[in-house]
Write a protein that holds these residues in place. Structure first.
Motif, PDB file in Angstrom:
ATOM      1  N   ARG A   9       0.856  -1.175   0.000  1.00 21.97           N
ATOM      2  CA  ARG A   9       0.000   0.000   0.000  1.00 21.97           C
ATOM      3  C   ARG A   9       0.896   1.230   0.000  1.00 21.97           C
ATOM      4  O   ARG A   9       1.791   1.346   0.827  1.00 21.97           O
ATOM      5  CB  ARG A   9      -0.885   0.047   1.250  1.00 21.97           C
ATOM      6  N   GLU A  40      -1.183   7.927   8.658  1.00 22.97           N
ATOM      7  CA  GLU A  40      -1.238   7.502   7.254  1.00 22.97           C
ATOM      8  C   GLU A  40      -1.045   5.997   7.137  1.00 22.97           C
ATOM      9  O   GLU A  40      -1.771   5.325   6.399  1.00 22.97           O
ATOM     10  CB  GLU A  40      -0.163   8.244   6.447  1.00 22.97           C
ATOM     11  N   ALA A  99      -4.147   4.101   8.349  1.00 25.59           N
ATOM     12  CA  ALA A  99      -5.214   4.211   7.342  1.00 25.59           C
ATOM     13  C   ALA A  99      -4.963   3.252   6.181  1.00 25.59           C
ATOM     14  O   ALA A  99      -5.897   2.606   5.684  1.00 25.59           O
ATOM     15  CB  ALA A  99      -5.326   5.646   6.842  1.00 25.59           C
ATOM     16  N   LEU A 100      -3.714   3.121   5.757  1.00 28.51           N
ATOM     17  CA  LEU A 100      -3.389   2.188   4.678  1.00 28.51           C
ATOM     18  C   LEU A 100      -3.646   0.743   5.109  1.00 28.51           C
ATOM     19  O   LEU A 100      -4.164  -0.063   4.331  1.00 28.51           O
ATOM     20  CB  LEU A 100      -1.925   2.362   4.247  1.00 28.51           C
ATOM     21  N   VAL A 112      -5.791  -0.272   7.445  1.00 32.01           N
ATOM     22  CA  VAL A 112      -7.240  -0.447   7.545  1.00 32.01           C
ATOM     23  C   VAL A 112      -7.826  -0.660   6.149  1.00 32.01           C
ATOM     24  O   VAL A 112      -8.685  -1.535   5.949  1.00 32.01           O
ATOM     25  CB  VAL A 112      -7.898   0.750   8.259  1.00 32.01           C
ATOM     26  N   ASP A 113      -7.357   0.123   5.183  1.00 36.71           N
ATOM     27  CA  ASP A 113      -7.843  -0.054   3.817  1.00 36.71           C
ATOM     28  C   ASP A 113      -7.561  -1.472   3.316  1.00 36.71           C
ATOM     29  O   ASP A 113      -8.426  -2.113   2.732  1.00 36.71           O
ATOM     30  CB  ASP A 113      -7.203   0.981   2.889  1.00 36.71           C
ATOM     31  N   PHE A 114      -6.350  -1.963   3.583  1.00 36.99           N
ATOM     32  CA  PHE A 114      -6.027  -3.341   3.206  1.00 36.99           C
ATOM     33  C   PHE A 114      -6.983  -4.324   3.893  1.00 36.99           C
ATOM     34  O   PHE A 114      -7.557  -5.210   3.255  1.00 36.99           O
ATOM     35  CB  PHE A 114      -4.579  -3.692   3.556  1.00 36.99           C
ATOM     36  N   LEU A 171      -9.967  -4.008   5.170  1.00 39.78           N
ATOM     37  CA  LEU A 171     -11.384  -3.937   4.805  1.00 39.78           C
ATOM     38  C   LEU A 171     -11.639  -4.146   3.312  1.00 39.78           C
ATOM     39  O   LEU A 171     -12.792  -4.209   2.895  1.00 39.78           O
ATOM     40  CB  LEU A 171     -11.974  -2.602   5.276  1.00 39.78           C
ATOM     41  N   THR A 172     -10.577  -4.273   2.538  1.00 33.54           N
ATOM     42  CA  THR A 172     -10.737  -4.548   1.100  1.00 33.54           C
ATOM     43  C   THR A 172     -10.073  -5.886   0.787  1.00 33.54           C
ATOM     44  O   THR A 172     -10.702  -6.927   0.940  1.00 33.54           O
ATOM     45  CB  THR A 172     -10.177  -3.396   0.237  1.00 33.54           C
ATOM     46  N   GLN A 228     -16.477  -1.817   7.802  1.00 36.55           N
ATOM     47  CA  GLN A 228     -16.657  -1.430   6.405  1.00 36.55           C
ATOM     48  C   GLN A 228     -17.690  -0.315   6.266  1.00 36.55           C
ATOM     49  O   GLN A 228     -17.542   0.561   5.403  1.00 36.55           O
ATOM     50  CB  GLN A 228     -17.069  -2.640   5.560  1.00 36.55           C
ATOM     51  N   TRP A 255     -15.876   2.991   6.892  1.00 38.64           N
ATOM     52  CA  TRP A 255     -14.651   3.289   6.149  1.00 38.64           C
ATOM     53  C   TRP A 255     -14.930   4.146   4.922  1.00 38.64           C
ATOM     54  O   TRP A 255     -15.725   3.788   4.076  1.00 38.64           O
ATOM     55  CB  TRP A 255     -13.948   2.000   5.725  1.00 38.64           C
ATOM     56  N   ARG A 313     -12.828   5.771   1.895  1.00 38.17           N
ATOM     57  CA  ARG A 313     -11.502   5.737   1.247  1.00 38.17           C
ATOM     58  C   ARG A 313     -11.153   7.072   0.689  1.00 38.17           C
ATOM     59  O   ARG A 313     -11.889   7.879   0.330  1.00 38.17           O
ATOM     60  CB  ARG A 313     -11.491   4.718   0.141  1.00 38.17           C
TER      61      ARG A 313
END
Length: 184
Positions: free
Chosen positions: A5, A115, A118-119, A121-123, A125-126, A179, A182, A184
């Protein structure tokens, strides 16, 4: 599954054996700084071989989908400055994990861990296929409280005597993001 990420100032990369020396140096350099925030280690001084073994465990957890550990690297220099781990992963109906992190003291207060979290968490939840990420933060750890709040975690409550940190049972605030929360 996209594993790396990239943010504006930091990148998250899955831990690999080639990062062991940098991780060892980071942890050694920050040992006094990290002590109030972590469980007592079984060994007071960990060797490079110990960190190589930890990273082998990280690789195994990735393979088994039981944990995802990332090195936090500065985009500009490529320097390893921290780590973010998604652990205690449970799939099925819960699809949950816990997040933990640390950052080199020299880089604190610059928004880099916000930062990085957040990256991660994005990983989670996706590509990680999870629905919920939970963080447990000692109420007096104001830097970590700010990180999770800035990322969008919601406060869920206080858990008394939650973890043994630096030899004492510490209360922790429980935060979570799902989710549904979240953005993005």
């Amino acid at each position: 599954m996209k594993l790396q990420r990239d943010g504006k100032r930091v990148s998250l990369r899955p831990m690999k054996s080639e990062y062991a020396r940098a991780l060892y140096e980071l942890r050694t350099r920050n040992q006094a700084f990290f002590t109030p925030f972590e469980p007592l280690q079984q060994k007071l001084v960990m060797t490079l071989a110990d960190y190589q073994e930890r990273i082998r465990d990280d690789v195994r957890h990735w393979r088994d989908q039981t944990g995802y550990s990332f090195g936090v690297f500065l985009q500009e220099s490529g320097e390893l400055i921290g780590r973010v781990s998604l652990s205690n992963i449970v799939y099925g109906a819960w699809k949950n994990c816990t997040i933990g992190y640390f950052l080199d003291q020299a880089h604190n207060g610059q928004g880099l861990m916000t930062e990085a979290v957040a990256l991660a968490v994005d990983f989670a939840l996706t590509d990680g296929g999870l629905h919920r990420v939970q963080a447990a933060v000692m109420p007096w750890n104001l830097g970590s409280v700010r990180v999770v709040e800035k990322v969008g975690f919601r406060f869920e409550g206080l858990s008394k005597y939650y973890l043994q940190i630096n030899g004492q049972w510490e209360d922790h605030n429980i935060y979570a993001i799902t989710q549904e929360d979240w953005v993005r």
